[in-house]
Design an enzyme around this catalytic site. Structure first.
Site, short mmCIF file in Angstrom:
data_model
loop_
_atom_site.label_atom_id
_atom_site.label_comp_id
_atom_site.label_asym_id
_atom_site.label_seq_id
_atom_site.Cartn_x
_atom_site.Cartn_y
_atom_site.Cartn_z
N GLY A 64 4.17 -16.50 30.95
CA GLY A 64 3.89 -15.82 32.20
C GLY A 64 2.67 -16.38 32.90
O GLY A 64 2.05 -17.35 32.45
N ASP A 92 1.97 -21.81 20.01
CA ASP A 92 1.66 -22.58 21.23
C ASP A 92 0.19 -22.98 21.27
O ASP A 92 -0.51 -22.71 22.24
CB ASP A 92 2.03 -21.77 22.47
CG ASP A 92 2.06 -22.62 23.74
OD1 ASP A 92 2.09 -23.85 23.60
OD2 ASP A 92 2.04 -22.06 24.84
#
Length: 839
Positions: free
Chosen positions: A519, A632
């Protein structure tokens, strides 16, 4: 239903009769297929997945591809509002309808039931409308029609082929792509006919009509691809092929998914690709935004971005149309200028078709020094194209010249005067961190004012000032109450926020800090003047209760090297997380963007960042009730506070999307170079995947350069390969250091950091240390041995037998250590087989 039962009875009887008559070899399979097709009712099965001369499909009938049935051919309508029908190919097993080829993209059908796809007597495959008019054809001049069949292959290739020799292809859709380029297909130039295969975008997301953007191999014959606007204006190139990668796409060096091949001979030049793992689903297409896009499918998540170019959407030529401004940091790339509205609101606002541009709301007055016209200032703009230069000597003279010209729509002055007549094209709003922008003065219509009302206005202003002061106090108090609220929190003392509260705090999400696979992040300010960062999440399917439970768990995780979660929002389908704002931004901005930070990070600071990041990850992996795998790790997700203390960000997002970590394989845009091999190989994901990503990040922290940067000939494009050789040989370690530090580093620390980085990026996860072990190495508690060069970095097989990772001080590994041992410890007895260095 009754008809199906009757048919079932008849076909069953016939099958028994045929079996009793000894006709099983012919009648039994034919009637079985016929029965299945009839009972399914929505799918035709003529000769399995083939069509023969004289046969056709129409309406809801489809053909499923041979083999695994991955693709389907039939008539479809794009989008929810379209009344047009097209013949196309799509993925048959995906939950999201995704067409990959369209036959009649510029000649839609109005009724699929009366239209048909048919193989004619002359051997041509055609689409016929309700009046039997041919609206699309393979346009073959001569074929052996009686020996021809139509088949849909499991790669998504529609073919006409010889019945007796299936490898003899007479025609194939792979030679005539529309907007998609599928694995095993080719995209190239026929040197004999001088015809190029091109990918051409849809007009918009619900209209497959030929769009404005295309991709093709250089018509001049060089080994590079160009993207074009309207077939004529190039705006991006791949760079030439160097037998390994395209020069402008260095990320291909660190690819684990695709096998690329470039072919050049006397007949043709073309590029093709395949998948190392055939179970993956991938597509490459020219998007309606003008970007070439590579995506992979992740079940329960959908299509996820793997690659796209140009990386900046505003680099696409005329992307926003006339009087549209592009802003790559905004949630929607294109917006109309002040005083303008979209020419077609539906296409512009919802379908990503900005080609129609914008039109002025109010007609300008066309008289000298028109009192009804004025200028609106647009700061830090990349100016539009087609400027005209005027020989005037001041900004006021430039302004007057534009004001007096009926055709002038804007002007700019930087020592020279530039004016724009007609449409404003390629206008880009630069972000706060970008330089090189100028002020642009846009001509707008201003309301007429009356000089006789001056006294009345002055009196009104005096009273308004008092009222305004009271209003500000009331609004501020109400805003504070709204933002703070009285709603109850969840465990972990997190503050729940409504969407409205965060919308106010972030000024309607106007200041974008960054964007990632999970996002976008926006800056905001609470009523007590606390600065926050709000992450708007996407792709989360949990219910309210589950989301709150997961956020509660993450909120209770506290560590000096983990970003603090302040609160959350769960408002309908909206999901947001509220964090502390980090004034020094992310690590990548300090390493790779010198213009943002004048002072280069010194070695001491870098080493503390490496150590702090390792401590934060070790806490997630080893000290929490459940192991949390980040999934990540990269410089963009390491934030720095006012004292440059590192904070691992987004550490709970993998947990929020569920324990099926394969779902986030391709959600992290632009992070392929950090993904461990196990993501691609489809094996179980453990915390060692984070270790691999940390190692790749550590190499960038040491060198101050992107691993895939290709500006140094001696390195050869991919820094980790060159660094691994130096580390393995244990020579010239100082050459790996960021040149901006001029050799100012603690050599013992540099040596430890380099070696642990190379151990972290070993191909097998069992050969990598844990993050707890990484912390011990960087703290100097444990000595580290020279690591082997990962086989994936040197493109040859490595023998991983009897690997010794590290030992304390100069302790020798025990002769009884197993062949898979990673480490030994002087604290371990000779009889132990534990791989834990602290055992």
């Amino acid at each position: 239903m009754l008809l199906n039962l009757i048919f079932f009875f008849l076909s069953s009887t016939l099958l028994v009769d045929c079996a009793q008559m000894g006709a099983r070899n012919r009648a039994w399979p034919f009637l079985s297929v016929l029965f299945l097709c009839f009972s399914l009712n929505s799918r035709i099965c003529i000769g399995a997945s083939n069509l023969f001369v004289g046969q056709s499909i129409s309406g809801d009938q489809t053909i499923v591809s041979e083999g695994n049935g991955n693709f389907e051919l039939g008539f479809f309508t794009p989008g929810n509002n379209s009344q047009n029908y097209y013949l196309g190919i799509w993925y048959s097993k995906l939950s999201q309808f995704t067409p990959v080829w369209v036959a009649n993209r510029d000649k839609p059908l109005s009724d699929k039931k009366s239209s048909q796809l048919k193989l004619l007597e002359d051997g041509n495959l055609v689409v016929l409308d309700s009046s039997n008019t041919i609206i699309w054809s393979t346009n073959l001049t001569s074929t052996s029609s009686n020996s021809t069949e139509v088949a849909l292959l499991d790669f998504g290739n529609l073919v006409l082929r010889n019945i007796s020799n299936s490898s003899d292809l007479i025609w194939q859709s792979f030679d005539h792509p529309t907007d998609h380029w599928l694995p095993t297909g080719k995209l190239g130039l026929n040197k004999v006919t001088n015809v190029s295969q091109r990918l051409i975008s849809w007009k918009n997301s619900e209209d497959p009509t030929t769009g404005l953007f295309s991709l093709e191999l250089d018509p001049a014959g060089s080994s590079q691809y160009f993207t074009y606007w309207n077939g004529s204006v190039p705006y991006w190139t791949s760079g030439t092929w160097n037998n390994h990668i395209f020069s402008a796409v260095p990320q291909m060096t660190s690819n684990y998914i695709y096998n690329f091949t470039y072919v050049s001979n006397d007949q043709e030049n073309y590029f093709t690709y395949s998948l190392y793992n055939s179970s993956l689903i991938s597509r490459f297409f020219m998007d309606v935004t003008g970007q070439i896009t590579q995506q992979t499918w992740v079940e329960d998540v959908g299509w996820n971005m793997f690659f796209f170019r140009p990386s900046d959407p505003c680099a696409v030529y005329e992307i926003c149309g006339a009087f549209g401004v592009c802003n790559s940091q905004a949630s929607t790339s294109c917006q109309c200028l002040q005083g303008y509205n979209p020419r077609n609101s539906t296409e512009y606002l919802t379908l990503n078709d900005w080609s129609g541009g914008c039109v002025r709301n109010t007609t300008l007055q066309c008289v000298n020094n028109a009192s009804g016209n004025g200028f609106s200032t647009m700061s830090n703009m990349n100016l539009p194209i087609n400027a005209q230069s005027l020989a005037v000597g001041s900004v006021q003279a430039c302004k007057t010249a534009c004001l007096n010209s009926c055709s002038c729509n804007a002007y700019a002055y930087n020592g020279s005067c530039f004016v724009w007549e007609g449409d404003l094209l390629n206008l880009v709003q630069l972000s706060n961190g970008q330089t090189g922008g100028q002020d642009l003065y846009l001509k707008v219509s201003t309301p007429e004012t009356s000089g006789s009302a001056t006294g009345a206005i002055a009196g009104a202003v005096s009273g308004a000032v008092v009222l305004l002061g009271l209003l500000i106090v009331l609004v501020w108090t109400r805003r504070r109450r709204i933002l703070i609220g009285h709603s109850k929190g969840v465990e972990g003392h997190l503050a729940p926020f409504s969407y409205k509260k965060l919308q106010i705090a972030t000024k309607n999400f106007s200041e974008k800090l960054g964007e990632g696979g999970f996002g976008s992040v926006f800056k905001g300010t609470l009523p007590d003047l606390t600065v926050i960062a709000v992450k708007k999440l996407g792709g989360f399917g949990q219910g309210e209760k589950q989301f709150r439970a997961e956020v509660s768990t993450i909120g209770m995780i506290q560590h000096v090297n983990l970003i603090r979660l302040r609160g959350f929002c769960s408002d309908g389908t909206r999901r947001m997380l509220v964090y502390d704002f980090m004034p020094n931004g992310s690590l990548d901005s300090h390493l790779f963007h010198e213009e943002e930070h004048s002072k280069v990070l010194d070695w001491k600071t870098r080493y503390q960042i490496a150590l702090g990041t390792a401590r934060g990850l070790a806490y997630l992996h080893e000290k929490c009730r459940d192991c949390i795998i980040h999934c990540d790790i990269k410089p963009e997700n390491i934030l720095l506070d006012a004292e440059l203390c590192p904070k691992v960000a987004d550490f709970g997002l993998a947990k929020l999307v569920g324990r099926e970590f394969s779902q986030v394989l391709t959600t992290m845009r632009g992070t392929r170079g950090y993904l461990a091999p196990e993501w691609i190989l489809g094996v179980a994901i453990t915390a060692k995947a984070d270790v691999y990503s940390y190692g790749m990040m550590l190499l960038e922290l040491i060198s101050g350069r992107r691993n895939c940067q290709s500006d140094d000939e001696k390195i050869g494009g991919f820094f980790p390969t060159w660094a691994a050789r130096k580390i393995n040989e244990d020579v010239e370690i100082l050459s790996l250091l960021d040149h901006r530090l001029e050799g100012n580093a603690d050599l013992a620390e540099l040596n430890r950091a380099c070696k642990v980085a190379c151990w972290c990026i070993q191909d097998e996860d069992v050969d990598r240390p844990s993050m707890g072990q990484v912390v011990q190495i960087l703290e100097g508690i444990v000595d580290v041995k020279p690591p082997p060069i990962p086989w994936s970095l040197q493109n040859l097989a490595q023998n991983h037998e009897h690997i010794v990772f590290f030992s304390e001080s100069s302790s020798k590994p025990s002769s009884q250590t197993q062949s898979s041992t990673l480490c030994t410890s002087s604290q371990s007895s000779s009889s132990t087989s534990s791989t834990n260095p602290m055992a």
